[in-house]
Design an enzyme around this catalytic site. Sequence first.
Site, short mmCIF file in Angstrom:
data_model
loop_
_atom_site.label_atom_id
_atom_site.label_comp_id
_atom_site.label_asym_id
_atom_site.label_seq_id
_atom_site.Cartn_x
_atom_site.Cartn_y
_atom_site.Cartn_z
N GLY A 1 0.80 -1.22 0.00
CA GLY A 1 0.00 0.00 0.00
C GLY A 1 0.83 1.26 0.00
O GLY A 1 0.35 2.32 0.44
N SER B 1 3.08 1.05 -7.68
CA SER B 1 2.62 1.14 -9.07
C SER B 1 2.73 2.58 -9.58
O SER B 1 3.20 2.81 -10.70
CB SER B 1 1.17 0.65 -9.18
OG SER B 1 0.31 1.40 -8.35
N ASP C 1 -1.70 9.43 -5.79
CA ASP C 1 -0.43 8.71 -5.78
C ASP C 1 0.56 9.27 -6.78
O ASP C 1 1.74 9.49 -6.48
CB ASP C 1 -0.66 7.23 -6.05
CG ASP C 1 -1.43 6.54 -4.94
OD1 ASP C 1 -1.62 7.17 -3.88
OD2 ASP C 1 -1.83 5.38 -5.13
#
Length: 389
Positions: A132, A136, A180
């Site tokens: 988490g 990515s 992100d």
Amino acid sequence: MDLPALPMSGALSESFAEAFGRAPEGVWHAPGRVNLIGEHTDYNDGLVLPFALPRGVSVAAARRDDGVVEVRSLQAGTAVTASVDGGTVASENWPADREWAAYPVGVARVLREHGTGGASLLIDSDLPQGAGLSSSAALECATALALCDLHGVEIGRPALARLAQRAENEQVGMPCGLMDQSASLLCTPGRALMLDCRSGLSTQVPFDPAASGMVLLVVDTRASHALTGGDYGRRRAECEEAASLLGVDALRDVKDLGAALAALRDPVLRRRVQHVVTENHRVEAAVGLLRAGALPELGAMLNASHLSLRDQFEVSWPEADATVDAAVRAGARGGRMVGGGFGGSAIVLAPAARARQVRDSITAAYARRGWTPPEFLEAPPSQGAHRVA
């Protein structure tokens, strides 16, 4: 136990030469992130407060002129070759051992529209998969920087973050928000990034736990998650349904929480709305505390966020709950799960003098339950994505 340090860029360059038979033209690094507070608010056009980790993903790369992107990973042990002019990776049904490559290939296909082309890429990472910590997005952003530099394409970082998000949404099939990628590209050392996910505008907020005699621990609970599964997408769909029923563009626009809850019949949707609305308020409160130099008081916000994620948004998991409980019992000021949920990591804010007791308490709680021991990482706010060689 801390995770192993990221290999020097020189070592990655040597590995690239061995893999591809030529030297790379550069090495780029993008960090993972921890979201201090503001979970599941990003795709609701809300507010988030992430900061960059000292660990992340590095990419050694060299330009190709044949419209092909060839991707190799020191961790995966597989090589993937794909055209930058292809369709969506999500529609191509790649086998499981190639799924990791969907992220860099997807970025290459999206950026192709802006003038980039093919490349040979060798990837290395010291972020644990499934923890988490946004490995990515770090992979996407390191790849994006590399491709832009290799092909002489200039794209501002806020816009590049949106293109990386688009690659994950369209190419990979993961309906993530903007946080992100923005954190990986925009964060700076000693700061958290206050990001408005609707406008894309951001502000750097002072965040220096050590200066306040505190430490922020990232706890990898070792319960792996995969957000391309149905649970994350279901939460997003529930938020969109609630917004539609309430007549707003996104849950960020709910101003009167009591009236909104009264207008919804479905108790599940009421819980989702309650979390998103109150979480946005917690982000604003957290920013105020940081600007006032009241970092220890942030613990109460972290605890409230965790309870809301556990009870209202229902995305926590047993290891995260046990981590927060054990940490607070041992003297931590607060803690919460981070990331999309259903596995991954938690964060704990503790006085530096009690950090060892907090770690021991969490480890003992896992041992009592027969769980795999957690991993600990001290997480000073660090530099965003950049070229390192």
